[in-house]
Design a protein around this motif. Structure first.
Motif, mmCIF file in Angstrom:
data_model
loop_
_atom_site.group_PDB
_atom_site.id
_atom_site.type_symbol
_atom_site.label_atom_id
_atom_site.label_comp_id
_atom_site.label_asym_id
_atom_site.label_seq_id
_atom_site.Cartn_x
_atom_site.Cartn_y
_atom_site.Cartn_z
ATOM 1 N N GLU A 74 0.813 -1.206 0.000
ATOM 2 C CA GLU A 74 0.000 0.000 0.000
ATOM 3 C C GLU A 74 0.853 1.266 0.000
ATOM 4 O OE1 GLU A 74 -0.448 -2.667 1.832
ATOM 5 O OE2 GLU A 74 -2.378 -3.415 1.144
ATOM 6 N N PHE A 75 0.290 2.301 -0.624
ATOM 7 C CA PHE A 75 0.959 3.604 -0.707
ATOM 8 C C PHE A 75 1.146 4.244 0.657
ATOM 9 C CE2 PHE A 75 1.185 5.442 -5.017
ATOM 10 C CZ PHE A 75 0.769 4.339 -5.715
ATOM 11 N N GLY A 121 9.568 6.917 -7.393
ATOM 12 C CA GLY A 121 10.067 6.205 -6.209
ATOM 13 C C GLY A 121 9.199 4.994 -5.867
ATOM 14 N N TYR A 122 7.873 5.186 -5.874
ATOM 15 C CA TYR A 122 6.975 4.067 -5.552
ATOM 16 C C TYR A 122 7.104 2.950 -6.587
ATOM 17 C CZ TYR A 122 4.512 7.440 -2.521
ATOM 18 O OH TYR A 122 4.179 8.367 -1.576
ATOM 19 N N ALA A 123 7.152 3.365 -7.863
ATOM 20 C CA ALA A 123 7.170 2.367 -8.945
ATOM 21 C C ALA A 123 8.431 1.511 -8.883
ATOM 22 C CB ALA A 123 7.070 3.065 -10.299
ATOM 23 N N THR A 124 9.537 2.113 -8.447
ATOM 24 C CA THR A 124 10.809 1.388 -8.493
ATOM 25 C C THR A 124 11.286 0.889 -7.130
ATOM 26 O OG1 THR A 124 12.062 3.455 -8.278
ATOM 27 C CG2 THR A 124 11.580 2.694 -10.512
ATOM 28 N N ARG A 179 12.168 4.226 0.983
ATOM 29 C CA ARG A 179 13.191 3.723 0.058
ATOM 30 C C ARG A 179 13.844 4.892 -0.689
ATOM 31 N NH1 ARG A 179 14.000 -1.043 2.328
ATOM 32 N NH2 ARG A 179 13.288 0.390 3.919
ATOM 33 N N GLY A 180 13.131 6.006 -0.801
ATOM 34 C CA GLY A 180 13.699 7.145 -1.522
ATOM 35 C C GLY A 180 12.814 8.350 -1.284
ATOM 36 N N TYR A 181 13.300 9.278 -0.473
ATOM 37 C CA TYR A 181 12.438 10.354 0.017
ATOM 38 C C TYR A 181 12.739 11.659 -0.724
ATOM 39 C CZ TYR A 181 9.584 12.765 3.531
ATOM 40 O OH TYR A 181 8.615 13.483 4.188
ATOM 41 N N LEU A 222 2.325 2.115 -11.501
ATOM 42 C CA LEU A 222 1.427 2.651 -10.474
ATOM 43 C C LEU A 222 -0.006 2.238 -10.816
ATOM 44 C CD1 LEU A 222 2.867 6.309 -10.328
ATOM 45 C CD2 LEU A 222 3.318 4.448 -8.709
ATOM 46 N N PRO A 223 -0.904 2.295 -9.843
ATOM 47 C CA PRO A 223 -2.309 1.967 -10.127
ATOM 48 C C PRO A 223 -2.869 2.949 -11.167
ATOM 49 C CG PRO A 223 -1.933 2.216 -7.755
ATOM 50 C CD PRO A 223 -0.705 2.684 -8.442
#
Lengths: 157, 616
Positions: free
Chosen positions: B440-441, B455-458, B467-469, B566-567
């Motif tokens: 979940e996001f 960032g989310y996708a990878t 993981r990457g802010y 992403l969704p």
């Protein structure tokens, strides 16, 4: 002029920097288990309280010691343990009303706060000024000032 | 050198415990914690294995700075294969357990196999034993903590445990240590429970020393503490408001995911913000926040300790929730509040208490509830499915009820315990799940902060902010401000924050130091503690190596570039309000450049050259 450790628990966040600095200064290792100062957490109240030896003038530990292993350092006011004299009888740990002298199994002698010879590491390490090193005659001064600042304005200090 | 060089190996199937030397060659390449344990995991398990089978392993691991006086140096991680995502999992936690493991003389504990009966691991310095835990099975984390402290008559014991949710197979169950700190994401608690391991209780009295250059270390630590104290975020914002300092900021940026991410701004944000936690409540005149609190060695102290209004409907007959306990962090407040449309801060605090009490990730839980609320509003879920709970957006009563059921693994709570992806698939509406790779996001909408979409996708563990802010740069302007609505330069930015995060997670330090610290502040501390000649450049290379190793794990587990997405809601439905109004995530503009910068093929696979360069 003698100085004292002043502890203001309401400023403490429970980070243990004081315990790490203390154990490192005293024994060269970061080890809360042998720190001379301890932070107690009262979880359900959301309170953290640092606690260590207050260096009593009439020090029970010093008077109780049968071999005079606890001596006054006149320059700092600290009651210091002479590890080479201590016989590990633990009478001082019974005499101290506050529990701040403790026995160490690994060395066979007791240990307590010695104010780091007059420059306490715990006060220097504390990030929130919950532990400060102040004029021994004025440990209440800042608290008085805070209440004074609040008086007449309806604030609680 | 600061590693203890001791690894404990616990074979749960056989009930045996061994001691082996740390692989120092790997320590030089991966430093510690996240990187080093991932190296062990890669070596020891098949990435295709069943995450909940005995062939998966679970590693509790410290970093070389864990247990030292370096500010925030108390972290440990749990590294395993995730049952939620199927990717590598690495969940990082603070509190005091990590330093205790180190002080007991261990760099890491590797759990393998599966115990035939419930057990807990008891560690007292070099002594360790597996103890039958039948009396604890079926108990919450809080009950387990209390029982172990009483049973061992040791108030100083540090404990990590799983709760009832994990025992019941909830796929985002956390491992909770020190009552309210958690290795929270990706279901690492589910793996622990699948091995019949209920708790780990540790007492360490050896301390951490053995520094390469003690004087240089103390100097670097003091310099680092000063930088944190003088920084606006780590010295003022975080201690005062916690991570909740972000609630109003992100909402104003139009990047506050709201009502299952249909919207990007929440009208109730101010009421559930860090500022609101300080305000006297209308009901009893007391503030929700009691104090801030620190983890081991941390001079930031962002933690929240909260006390609820005893008369709140959720707890008025339950005195056990009347005391102070871990309060709302930003991610929990967002997931339990904004994403569900609920602005009753007391209800959110209660749900958060339950997440701690029984060990569930409040991000995945809140987000799954939000998806369920959308399913309910669409008529896909009915009262029959929800045990009669009227699961409407904005309903604090519904949230409290489903939090109780999910924490205990009962009734409809077992459906919610599947996580949003599996639940939405089960009810035929997979597009309503706001997840990447099944996770979940978190609390930053990628339409309003474009870098975070990449960032989310990878991210190697599915959707995740840690993981990457890039939020630091895109919103807060640190180290320099970039436009959150632009995709330009974001692939390079994302690569650099991902690599930096990977190495910070490998040191024993906290990610939040990087609001103030760069690797130039961290390198002198690592270098003074450890042999190996640690410069900023070398640390960054470790970060890149860790990132690529995790990527290789995931590729070997069966993931491909197709999963770096992403969704559809993020890619097709425009943000309805705020600065990002009209925008979708422009992921396709960033991904190819990102692969190229990473030295990966167009299919997202590290090239031979990249692997050689990093020694993989």
């Amino acid at each position: 002029m003698l100085k004292s450790l002043q502890i203001e628990p309401e400023k403490c966040t429970g980070c243990l920097q004081c315990e790490l600095a203390c154990s490192y200064q005293a024994e060269g290792v970061f080890n809360p288990a042998i720190s001379r100062i301890k932070v107690f957490t009262f979880h359900e109240e959301g309170r953290f309280v640092p606690y260590t030896c207050t260096q009593c003038e009439e020090a029970w530990c010093m008077h109780a010691c049968p071999v005079e292993a606890i001596v006054l350092n006149p320059e700092t006011g600290a009651k210091e343990v002479k590890a080479d004299v201590c016989v590990g009888c633990k009478v001082c740990t019974i005499a101290c009303p506050f529990g701040t002298v403790n026995y160490q199994q690994s060395t066979g002698v007791v240990y307590k706060c010695d104010l780091c010879g007059g420059d306490p590491e715990c006060a220097k390490a504390c990030p929130t000024e919950a532990i400060t090193w102040v004029d021994a005659d004025h440990t209440g001064l800042e608290r008085m000032r805070a209440h004074a600042a609040g008086s007449g304005t309806g604030g609680a200090g | 050198m600061s590693w203890t060089r001791n690894v404990m190996r616990v074979n749960l199937t056989e009930g045996t415990i061994g001691n082996e030397p740390l692989n120092m060659e790997w320590a030089m390449e991966y430093l510690g914690q996240r990187g080093l344990a991932t190296r062990y995991l890669m070596e020891e398990i098949d990435p295709k294995c069943d995450a909940l089978g005995p062939e998966n392993k679970l590693i509790m691991v410290t970093g070389p700075l864990t247990g030292t006086m370096a500010s925030t140096g108390g972290r440990y991680s749990v590294v395993t294969k995730s049952p939620l995502t199927g990717t590598v999992a690495c969940s990082n936690s603070g509190g005091f357990l990590g330093a205790e493991i180190k002080s007991a003389g261990w760099d890491m504990i590797i759990f393998e196999g599966k115990s035939p009966r419930p057990v807990y691991l008891y560690v007292e310095d070099e002594q360790a034993e597996l103890v039958p835990a039948e009396p604890l099975w079926g108990k919450s984390v809080w009950e387990t903590d209390e029982w172990l402290h009483k049973h061992h008559q040791d108030p100083l014991l540090r404990i990590a445990a799983v709760g009832r949710a994990a025992e019941q197979g909830n796929l985002y169950a956390a491992i909770v240590n020190d009552l309210h700190r958690a290795a929270g994401r990706s279901g690492v608690g589910t793996v622990m429970a699948s091995k019949h391991l209920k708790a780990v209780a540790v007492r360490g009295t050896r301390g951490v020393g053995n520094l390469r250059d003690p004087q240089a270390f103390m100097k670097a630590v003091s310099a680092g503490k000063k930088v944190l104290a003088e920084n606006e975020v780590t010295g003022a914002g975080l201690p005062q408001y916690g991570t909740q300092v972000l609630m109003n900021v992100i909402n104003e940026s139009g990047a506050m995911p709201t009502r299952n991410m249909r919207e990007v701004q929440f009208e109730g944000a101010a009421e559930i913000s860090g500022e609101a936690m300080h305000e006297p409540r209308k009901t009893d005149g007391k503030a929700n926040l009691v104090t801030n609190a620190a983890c081991y060695g941390c001079t930031i102290a962002c933690g929240r300790i909260s006390r609820m209004d005893q008369r709140h409907f959720s707890i008025k007959t339950s005195p056990k929730y009347w005391g102070a306990s871990g309060g709302l962090e930003y991610e929990a407040a967002w997931a339990l509040g904004s994403d569900t449309g609920i602005k009753d801060m007391e209800a959110l605090t209660y749900a958060n208490f339950l997440c701690n009490e029984d060990g569930i990730d409040p991000i995945s839980f809140g987000s799954t509830v939000a998806a369920a609320m959308e399913l309910y509003e669409e008529g896909v879920l009915t009262d029959k499915d929800t045990d009669g709970i009227k699961l409407k957006f904005g309903s604090a009563e519904a949230l409290c009820k489903v939090a109780e059921l999910t924490a205990r693994g009962e009734g409809f709570g077992r459906i919610l315990g599947m996580g949003s992806k599996r639940m939405c698939e089960k009810y035929g509406r997979p597009e309503l799940s706001m997840t990447v790779k099944g996770q979940e996001f978190p609390a930053y909408d990628p339409r309003g902060i474009q870098g975070m979409g990449l960032g989310y996708a990878t991210s190697n563990r599915g959707a995740c902010h840690l993981r990457g802010y890039s939020v630091s740069s895109e919103i807060l302007g640190a180290p320099e401000k970039t436009d959150p609505l632009s995709t330009e330069g974001k692939p390079a930015l994302m690569k650099s924050v991902q690599d930096a995060a990977a190495v910070v997670d490998s040191t024993g330090l906290c990610a939040f130091t990087t609001f103030a610290w760069t690797l130039d502040d961290i390198a002198p501390q690592v270098d003074a503690a450890c042999e190996g000649g640690w410069t900023s450049e070398k640390l960054l290379e470790v970060g890149e190596r860790v990132w690529n190793l995790e990527r290789q794990f995931n590729l070997a587990a069966g993931f491909t570039a197709k999963d770096d997405t992403l969704p559809p809601r993020m890619l097709k439905e425009a943000a309805p309000t705020g600065p990002a109004k009209g925008r979708v995530s422009d992921l396709h503009k960033m991904l190819p450049e990102y692969y190229k910068l990473r030295g990966w093929s167009e299919d997202g696979v590290p090239t031979a050259e990249t692997r050689n360069r990093l020694g993989l």
